[in-house]
Every structure is written in C-alpha cells, then in structure tokens.
Write an enzyme that holds these catalytic residues in place. Structure first.
Site, PDB file in Angstrom:
ATOM      1  CE1 TYR A 171      24.600   5.236  99.171  1.00  0.00           C
ATOM      2  CE2 TYR A 171      26.371   3.670  98.770  1.00  0.00           C
ATOM      3  CZ  TYR A 171      25.657   4.485  99.630  1.00  0.00           C
ATOM      4  OH  TYR A 171      26.005   4.542 100.963  1.00  0.00           O
ATOM      5  NE  ARG A 172      17.962   4.550  90.734  1.00  0.00           N
ATOM      6  CZ  ARG A 172      16.913   3.744  90.584  1.00  0.00           C
ATOM      7  NH1 ARG A 172      16.354   3.184  91.634  1.00  0.00           N
ATOM      8  NH2 ARG A 172      16.437   3.478  89.390  1.00  0.00           N
ATOM      9  CG  LEU A 173      26.412   2.644  91.717  1.00  0.00           C
ATOM     10  CD1 LEU A 173      27.738   2.807  92.431  1.00  0.00           C
ATOM     11  CD2 LEU A 173      26.434   3.357  90.367  1.00  0.00           C
ATOM     12  CG  HIS A 174      20.601  -1.350  89.740  1.00  0.00           C
ATOM     13  ND1 HIS A 174      20.299  -1.373  91.079  1.00  0.00           N
ATOM     14  CD2 HIS A 174      19.857  -0.339  89.212  1.00  0.00           C
ATOM     15  CE1 HIS A 174      19.408  -0.442  91.354  1.00  0.00           C
ATOM     16  NE2 HIS A 174      19.134   0.211  90.237  1.00  0.00           N
TER      17      HIS A 174
END
Length: 194
Positions: A171-174
């Site tokens: 979820y693009r929570l890099h």
C-alpha cells in the site's frame, strides 16, 4: 538498521549479486549536471566501492566525464526490482588516481581496451562504419604490444554525504532509511516518511 551505511550497502549489494533474477547488480543510474545545472542521467556500471565511495570509469571527454569534472556533484541510484530495493547516493566527485585507473583499465578485456581508444565517446558519429574502422586501426596499432590506458580515460569516485535505503512496502507504505554525514564526517541516520 546499522550505524554504517557502507556496511548496509555491502549486504544489499551481495544479495543483489546472488539474486538470479538480477542481470547485473552493478548497473546503476548516474545523474550529473552541467556547470549551469542542466541535469542528465544514464546507466553505468559500478566498478568498486569502499568507505571512501563508489567508483565508475569513463572517457573524460564524454558528456558525463566533462560534467563530473566541472560540476563536482553527482548522484547514483540502484534499483533491484526483484528484491524490492533501491539505494540512492548523493555526494561529491573526486578523480581516482592514475594507479587505480591503470589497474582497472588493465583488467578489462582486450577488445574493451581497444574500444576505449577507438571511441570518441559522446561526440557525433558519421556512421557505424566509421567507428568500426577505428576499431580496426586501433587493433592493428596495438597488435604487437600492450594496450595502455589512454590519457583521456579514467575514473571518478562519488564520495557520499547522503545515502538512502528504500524497501517497497504494501500500500505504498515503503521503508526508507536515510544516512547523512555531519560536519565532523560522522554518519547520522533515521527514518523518512514513504
């Protein structure tokens, strides 16, 4: 997270080298800028790294060679998609010494050394035939002797003052870890929002 960004780089680089899905772990995007600040980037091959920085080699008369010589700042970006990792490196540029350039040049395959003499890298080329004629001329020139490094060919070391390690997250929570060198030359590190 480790205190030493080079230790982490070494670990990630070894994992990238061992990953069968990565064709060449040393492939890196090198970004430079002209003296007026116009950016350019291209893929090059990393030829070495240690606590002093990251080494690449080039024709000094090429666009990248001129920009590295005149601007003094550069950035590298490794992207190893199968590992979902990226490393960004920013810093100053210093030429390698002649001994280091000679040693690396001498380790290159013969045809690559001849190619360095034949190519006027980044200059306009009339036709591929013109280049191939130069390869024939240089091959004959060095047929009986050692192919020494041309004076117009050498390397640069990018000495980082900032290194960022990125891992892809759902979820693009890099995950992003950044290392910055302080005025005393010590590395500080922390996390960044994705």
């Amino acid at each position: 997270m480790t205190e030493d960004p080079f230790e982490l780089f070494g670990q990630w680089y070894r994992e990238a080298e061992q990953c069968k899905e990565i064709a060449d772990a040393s492939a890196v995007n090198l970004a430079t800028a002209s003296p007026s600040g116009a950016p350019s980037s291209r893929m090059v091959l990393l030829k070495g790294f240690d606590q002093d920085g990251f080494v690449i080699f080039t024709n000094l008369k090429s666009r990248k060679g001129k920009e590295l010589s005149k601007n003094g700042q550069a950035a590298l970006c490794f992207y190893w998609a199968p590992l979902a990792r990226q490393v960004r490196i920013e810093g100053s540029v210093v030429p390698v010494n002649d001994e280091e350039a000679d040693q690396y040049f001498g380790s290159r395959p013969l045809k690559s050394r001849i190619g360095a003499w034949a190519s006027r890298q980044s200059e306009p080329l009339e036709s591929r035939t013109t280049l191939l004629k130069q390869v024939v001329i240089q091959t004959a020139r060095f047929a009986q002797g050692e192919v020494d490094r041309p004076a117009f060919w050498s390397g640069f070391r990018i000495v980082p003052d900032r290194m960022e390690y990125w891992t892809n997250g759902e979820y693009r929570l890099h995950d992003r870890i950044v290392y910055t060198r302080d005025m005393d030359g010590r590395w500080q590190h922390g996390l960044l929002y994705p």
